[in-house]
Design an enzyme around this catalytic site. Structure first.
Site, PDB file in Angstrom:
ATOM      1  N   GLU A 130       0.829  -1.214   0.000  1.00  0.00           N
ATOM      2  CA  GLU A 130       0.000   0.000   0.000  1.00  0.00           C
ATOM      3  C   GLU A 130       0.864   1.266   0.000  1.00  0.00           C
ATOM      4  O   GLU A 130       0.845   2.063   0.962  1.00  0.00           O
ATOM      5  CB  GLU A 130      -0.962  -0.003   1.178  1.00  0.00           C
ATOM      6  CG  GLU A 130      -2.032  -1.063   1.050  1.00  0.00           C
ATOM      7  CD  GLU A 130      -3.181  -0.898   2.061  1.00  0.00           C
ATOM      8  OE1 GLU A 130      -2.976  -0.227   3.078  1.00  0.00           O
ATOM      9  OE2 GLU A 130      -4.262  -1.449   1.800  1.00  0.00           O
TER      10      GLU A 130
ATOM     11  N   GLU B 224      -6.574  -7.767  -0.664  1.00  0.00           N
ATOM     12  CA  GLU B 224      -6.994  -7.702   0.739  1.00  0.00           C
ATOM     13  C   GLU B 224      -8.441  -7.246   0.820  1.00  0.00           C
ATOM     14  O   GLU B 224      -8.871  -6.351   0.088  1.00  0.00           O
ATOM     15  CB  GLU B 224      -6.175  -6.664   1.523  1.00  0.00           C
ATOM     16  CG  GLU B 224      -4.768  -7.031   1.840  1.00  0.00           C
ATOM     17  CD  GLU B 224      -4.081  -5.926   2.647  1.00  0.00           C
ATOM     18  OE1 GLU B 224      -4.779  -5.190   3.374  1.00  0.00           O
ATOM     19  OE2 GLU B 224      -2.864  -5.789   2.531  1.00  0.00           O
TER      20      GLU B 224
HETATM   21  C1  GLA Z   1      -4.129  -2.494   4.904  1.00  0.00           C
HETATM   22  C2  GLA Z   1      -2.775  -3.141   5.074  1.00  0.00           C
HETATM   23  C3  GLA Z   1      -2.801  -4.353   5.947  1.00  0.00           C
HETATM   24  C4  GLA Z   1      -3.686  -4.141   7.142  1.00  0.00           C
HETATM   25  C5  GLA Z   1      -5.058  -3.763   6.660  1.00  0.00           C
HETATM   26  C6  GLA Z   1      -6.065  -3.606   7.758  1.00  0.00           C
HETATM   27  O1  GLA Z   1      -4.836  -2.961   3.863  1.00  0.00           O
HETATM   28  O2  GLA Z   1      -2.203  -3.464   3.836  1.00  0.00           O
HETATM   29  O3  GLA Z   1      -1.486  -4.620   6.358  1.00  0.00           O
HETATM   30  O4  GLA Z   1      -3.162  -3.127   7.913  1.00  0.00           O
HETATM   31  O5  GLA Z   1      -4.967  -2.534   5.997  1.00  0.00           O
HETATM   32  O6  GLA Z   1      -7.334  -3.254   7.261  1.00  0.00           O
END
Ligand code: GLA
Length: 659
Positions: A148, A304
């Site tokens: 991210e 995710e």
């Molecule tokens: C992001 C991060 C993860 C985690 C999630 C929690 O997507 O990439 O590591 O912290 O948020 O929602």
């Protein structure tokens, strides 16, 4: 990602948070849940390199072997998302600074300056080790670079960034005279004599130079991308055949998804709908369409999502039974070939211990684990969906450069929000059941019957000409207000707005008339309703008024116009219509363009999409509504999710049901 053999299913795997004895159980339970892929090692840097240059990969070898033995593919993270504490102790200059000069300290994650050569060097050294070590590992499937990008550190204003910004500007403008011209520095005595005087737009007594701010958005996106590309280069060299991705965030202002797309082998997205938002699926639909479109319709990965609640909203609602399944299928229906979660096993400690996981604190005898395992089985039963694609007659154009420029300060209204404007337009197409691609303005538009431009405040002359050519050749275009106003340097084109689009739209805007907060005006004509946020003084120069303001300061003036241009038509919307009037307008534009819904007569709240492959066509039906819904099909179809049922032309969907 191994192409098109199945829909992958799984999640983030953070085994270092658990004693090694747990790992064997993880494998058994992953098999039970139908896991086919995990993304591992995302936050493992501090454990695999506990001291600078000293590596301990032994434990991670065993993780990889466990996964390999279990037949689970690994989307292997490059481990560089959260530098270990020793890095900033040794090199404090890697820590990022905000616009007011305050430092961001370690203790969370992503505490690095994207321009830092120190960070990039240490990261590349680790990636080299990692790639070399696991290049031949049978479980390695895909590389997951960083994590991210720009989530927490979007922009850094430290001295290292300042020097990198000057270098970047030198490459962009060549001479300081060019920079002065591009930034309009004749204004407020801002003229630079040398590049050495230039700084990031740090906190200033009043509005910082807008062109400087705009370039800082561009530069900061580029700095993040350079971090990604530095790792990417190592991976390409060591493992040329392993695909590379990085998980983007939805509608994430610091990261231009269209600029990153060519450097990824597969797009991947993290998406966390708010279960308390009744519109969550429509908001998600925009990002899913964008992911699919960013690489010309290639299937993407939902890397995710939450199995149930997250931990980072003020109130973290769980997903109701069936919601997680519905929203997972929505991603697949809109082009995803993988459904993964954050994370496999719920953490015991740390900031995310209340974030849901596939395997909750309470274990396997839980609603969440059962729903996860059911979905794993269901996705495994339809492998032939993988690799199929969809096509759309409508495209919506958006552009990060324009977004950055639009939301700068000192504008006619600071209430213009690119995401909201985009969504309002996308939503009318979504509600009408129309398939839509989302593209930057420099793409070939000839395949689309309808192109919607919610707001392109910054529009290059080339892109304006492309829109003209599109309509001239028979296309149908809908452009909304405050588009085509400035050039690449946030400079107005004089002679009446929107200069490069005037010929195409057949009008001239003399003056902007933004509406006060809460103010509404009436609009009447071929559509009727109210409008807020924005109005403007429009003079027709060939276009006809489709609807006019009927009260307020601009009563009698055009609000919506239509202009026949070449063999096509260009519509213009000079205000923000209420949702009903907006739908009425879009219905008229669609009728003129002959853009039809995926399935006619869909009940409210039901989403329908199509994915097709060699000789197979999948129709997805998703009921986002609170009640059951009956869908009539043109011909009997077999529901692949209910293999025992006979083909039927009437499908009854339970609330949150999927067929
Ligand atoms: C992001 C991060 C993860 C985690 C999630 C929690 O997507 O990439 O590591 O912290 O948020 O929602």
């Amino acid at each position: 990602m191994t192409a098109a053999s199945r829909l992958h299913f799984g999640g983030d795997y953070n085994p270092e948070q658990w004693p090694e004895e747990t790992w064997a159980e993880d494998m058994l339970l992953m098999k039970e849940a139908g896991v086919t892929m995990v993304t591992a090692g995302i936050f493992s840097w501090a454990k695999v390199e506990p001291r600078p240059g000293e590596y301990d990969f032994g434990w991670f070898d065993r993780v990889m072997d466990h996964l390999g033995d279990a037949g689970i593919r690994v989307c292997l993270a490059t481990m560089t998302a959260s530098p270990p504490p020793w890095l900033s102790r040794l090199h404090p200059e890697v820590l990022p600074e905000s616009a007011d000069g305050s430092r961001r300290w370690p203790g969370g994650r992503q505490h690095y300056c994207p321009s830092s050569p120190v960070y990039r060097t240490y990261a590349a050294r680790l990636v080299e080790r990692l790639a070399t070590r696991y290049a031949e590992h049978p479980a390695l499937d895909t590389w997951h670079v960083g994590n991210e990008y720009g989530c927490h550190t979007r922009q850094c204003y430290c001295d290292v960034s300042a020097a990198d910004f000057r270098r970047w500007l030198g490459e962009r403008y060549g001479t300081v005279e060019e920079l002065n011209d591009a930034w309009s520095t004749a204004f407020w005595s801002q003229r630079y004599d040398t590049f050495d005087e230039v700084l990031p737009p740090r906190l200033a007594p009043t509005f910082a130079n807008p062109a400087q701010q705009l370039d800082y958005w561009r530069f900061s996106d580029d700095a993040l991308r350079q971090c990604y590309l530095a790792e990417h280069a190592v991976l390409r060299r060591v493992t040329p055949d392993v695909p590379v991705t990085t998980n983007l965030m939805p509608q994430h202002k610091p990261v231009d998804a269209f600029a990153w797309a060519p450097h990824q082998d597969v797009m991947s997205l993290d998406y966390y709908q708010d279960p308390y938002d009744p519109m969550a699926h429509r908001v998600a639909a925009f990002s899913f369409d964008l992911m699919r479109s960013a690489r010309d319709g290639q299937p993407w990965m939902l890397l995710e999502q939450a199995p149930s609640a997250v931990n980072w909203r003020p109130r973290n609602g769980p997903k109701k039974p069936g919601t997680m399944r519905l929203w997972s299928w929505q991603a697949v229906a809109q082009g995803a070939d993988a459904v993964l979660y954050f994370q496999w096993r719920q953490s015991r400690g740390g900031a995310e211990k209340f974030h849901s996981a596939m395997l909750p604190h309470a274990g396997t005898d839980t609603r969440v684990f059962r729903e996860v395992a059911d979905l794993g089985r269901e996705l495994a039963s339809v492998p032939e969906i993988a690799g199929t694609r969809s096509r759309a007659d409508a495209a919506l154009l958006t552009d990060w450069n324009s977004w950055w420029a639009l939301e700068l300060d000192s504008h006619p209204s600071t209430s213009l929000d690119q995401s909201l404007i985009n969504r309002a337009h996308h939503q009318t197409l979504f509600e009408a059941g129309v398939a839509c691609d989302i593209l930057p303005p420099d793409r070939d538009l000839s395949a689309y019957r309808l192109v919607v431009v919610p707001n392109l405040y910054l529009l290059t002359e080339d892109d304006a000409r492309r829109l003209e050519a599109y309509v001239e050749g028979g296309g149908h275009l809908l452009v909304s207000f405050f588009s085509g106003i400035v050039d690449e340097c946030d400079r107005i084109r004089p002679g009446g707005y929107p200069a490069h689009l005037r010929r195409l739209l057949g009008l001239r805007t003399e003056e902007f008339w933004p509406l006060d907060e809460g103010a509404r005006v009436s609009v009447h004509g071929a559509l009727n309703g109210t409008a807020d946020l924005w109005s403007e003084v429009i003079h027709l120069e060939g276009a006809e008024a489709v609807a006019r303001f009927t009260d307020g300061d601009l009563a009698g003036g055009p609000a919506v116009t239509r202009h026949a241009f070449g063999s096509g038509t260009a519509w213009y919307l000079g205000t923000r219509l209420d949702a009903t009037a907006m739908r009425a307008l879009m219905d008229q534009v669609r009728a003129a363009a002959d853009v039809r819904p995926v399935l006619p007569g869909l009940p409210a709240h039901v989403q329908a999409t199509v994915r097709e492959g060699a000789g197979t066509r999948f129709l997805f039906l998703l009921n986002h509504g609170p009640g059951s819904a009956v869908v009539e099909l043109p011909a009997p179809l077999r529901d692949r999710l209910r293999p025992d049922a006979e083909p039927a032309a009437t499908v009854t969907l339970a609330p949150r049901g999927v067929a």
